[in-house]
Design an enzyme around this catalytic site. Structure first.
Site, PDB file in Angstrom:
ATOM      1  N   TRP A  33       0.863  -1.198   0.000  1.00 32.92           N
ATOM      2  CA  TRP A  33       0.000   0.000   0.000  1.00 32.92           C
ATOM      3  C   TRP A  33       0.891   1.238   0.000  1.00 32.92           C
ATOM      4  O   TRP A  33       1.911   1.241   0.711  1.00 32.92           O
ATOM      5  CB  TRP A  33      -0.844  -0.036   1.284  1.00 32.92           C
ATOM      6  N   SER A  99       4.643  -5.728   2.420  1.00 33.68           N
ATOM      7  CA  SER A  99       3.840  -4.870   3.279  1.00 33.68           C
ATOM      8  C   SER A  99       2.401  -5.355   3.314  1.00 33.68           C
ATOM      9  O   SER A  99       2.126  -6.477   3.735  1.00 33.68           O
ATOM     10  CB  SER A  99       3.957  -3.421   2.805  1.00 33.68           C
ATOM     11  N   MET A 100       1.445  -4.547   2.837  1.00 31.75           N
ATOM     12  CA  MET A 100       0.051  -4.979   2.807  1.00 31.75           C
ATOM     13  C   MET A 100      -0.111  -6.267   2.017  1.00 31.75           C
ATOM     14  O   MET A 100      -0.959  -7.107   2.329  1.00 31.75           O
ATOM     15  CB  MET A 100      -0.815  -3.879   2.199  1.00 31.75           C
ATOM     16  N   ASP A 229      12.920  -0.479   9.831  1.00 31.19           N
ATOM     17  CA  ASP A 229      11.623  -0.185   9.207  1.00 31.19           C
ATOM     18  C   ASP A 229      10.807   0.666  10.164  1.00 31.19           C
ATOM     19  O   ASP A 229      10.402   0.211  11.235  1.00 31.19           O
ATOM     20  CB  ASP A 229      10.905  -1.498   8.897  1.00 31.19           C
ATOM     21  N   HIS A 258      11.375   0.500   5.126  1.00 27.13           N
ATOM     22  CA  HIS A 258      10.225  -0.296   4.690  1.00 27.13           C
ATOM     23  C   HIS A 258      10.398  -0.788   3.253  1.00 27.13           C
ATOM     24  O   HIS A 258      10.125  -1.946   2.949  1.00 27.13           O
ATOM     25  CB  HIS A 258       8.953   0.536   4.822  1.00 27.13           C
TER      26      HIS A 258
END
Length: 278
Positions: A33, A99-100, A229, A258
């Site tokens: 995202w 991530s997402m 992160d 990240h």
């Protein structure tokens, strides 16, 4: 442009845009995202050169995919992934979520099993459960954190995304590790996503509990995460996922923010390809 219809909403098709490059065992890349399949630009050529077929796609609401009003919960997003994999008849695939996107990997394996999947990768990923709740004291997000995201997206969304992309590529207590043009390129990708999808997905990745899904993992799994992160800290996500998944290995990217697949692309690709070929 290749699309696959994954659902119908308000009498309109919901189409996912996807690209297939190379030949060999399939590798499905699921973006984070609020980006799109373009986020994997550093991985696609390396994977193709290593002898894999690479499938990237844009999550509904993002990139070139349809932007319906609803359907941003993880059950629906995992269903979309299944529809894509079924349509392409992928076998012996590795599914990789950043991530997402790690949530789609977890929910897919939890709901549909590993019939089509031989390996999984969680990259800077949100599982097992980000929200700090009574039964999840090790979660990293509290209600005020979620509210900050939601207020940012529903307020001056572009300004919020401008700051977010800085955090995306900046290690905790460090300096931005990509050029300004590259950061702004990612901001533009995010800016043209559906505002509604961008908003609803915040709730999905913040509040969804993947702990039961991780119990269903029965394939070799790589967890790769930066130890700096600032968005999804390793101690509340990657380390815990590794501890919960029996057949998993953890690779920590030292000083990694990240967006490690961009800032530390050479290390990321080397570790990923070694895992895929093992």
């Amino acid at each position: 442009m290749p699309y696959v219809t994954v659902a119908t909403q308000a009498n309109q098709p919901v189409d996912l845009y996807y690209e297939v490059q190379g030949t060999g065992k399939p590798v499905v890349l699921i973006h984070g995202w609020p980006l799109s399949g373009r986020a994997w630009e550093k991985q696609v050529p390396a994977l193709v050169d290593a002898g894999f077929q690479v499938i990237t796609y844009d999550r509904r609401g993002f990139g070139e995919s349809s932007k319906p009003w609803e359907g941003y919960d993880y059950d629906t997003l995992a269903q979309d992934l299944k529809a894509l994999m079924d349509a392409l008849d992928l076998q012996d695939a590795t599914i990789i979520g950043h991530s997402m996107g790690g949530g789609e990997v977890a929910r897919y394996l939890g709901q549909y099993g590993s019939e089509r999947v031989s390996k999984a990768v969680l990259s800077s990923a949100v599982p097992p459960y980000l929200f700090k709740a009574d039964d999840n004291p090790d979660g990293g997000m509290q209600e005020e954190d979620v509210k900050k995201f939601l207020d940012g997206v529903s307020g001056d969304r572009i300004a919020f995304l401008n700051d977010f992309t800085k955090d995306f590529f900046t290690p905790k207590d460090g300096k931005l590790l990509v050029s300004k043009p590259l950061r702004l390129y990612n901001r533009e990708i995010a800016a043209f996503a559906s505002p509604k999808a961008t908003y609803e997905c915040v709730k999905s990745f913040s509040y969804t509990d993947f702990r039961e899904d991780l119990k269903a993992f029965d394939v070799p799994t790589l967890v790769i995460h930066g130890d700096a992160d600032a968005i999804v800290p390793i101690e509340v996500s990657g380390q815990r996922s590794h501890d919960m998944i029996a057949d998993s290995q953890l690779h920590i990217v030292e000083g990694g923010p990240h967006g490690i697949n961009v800032t530390h692309a050479k290390e990321f690709n080397r570790v990923l390809i070694d895992f895929l070929k093992a």
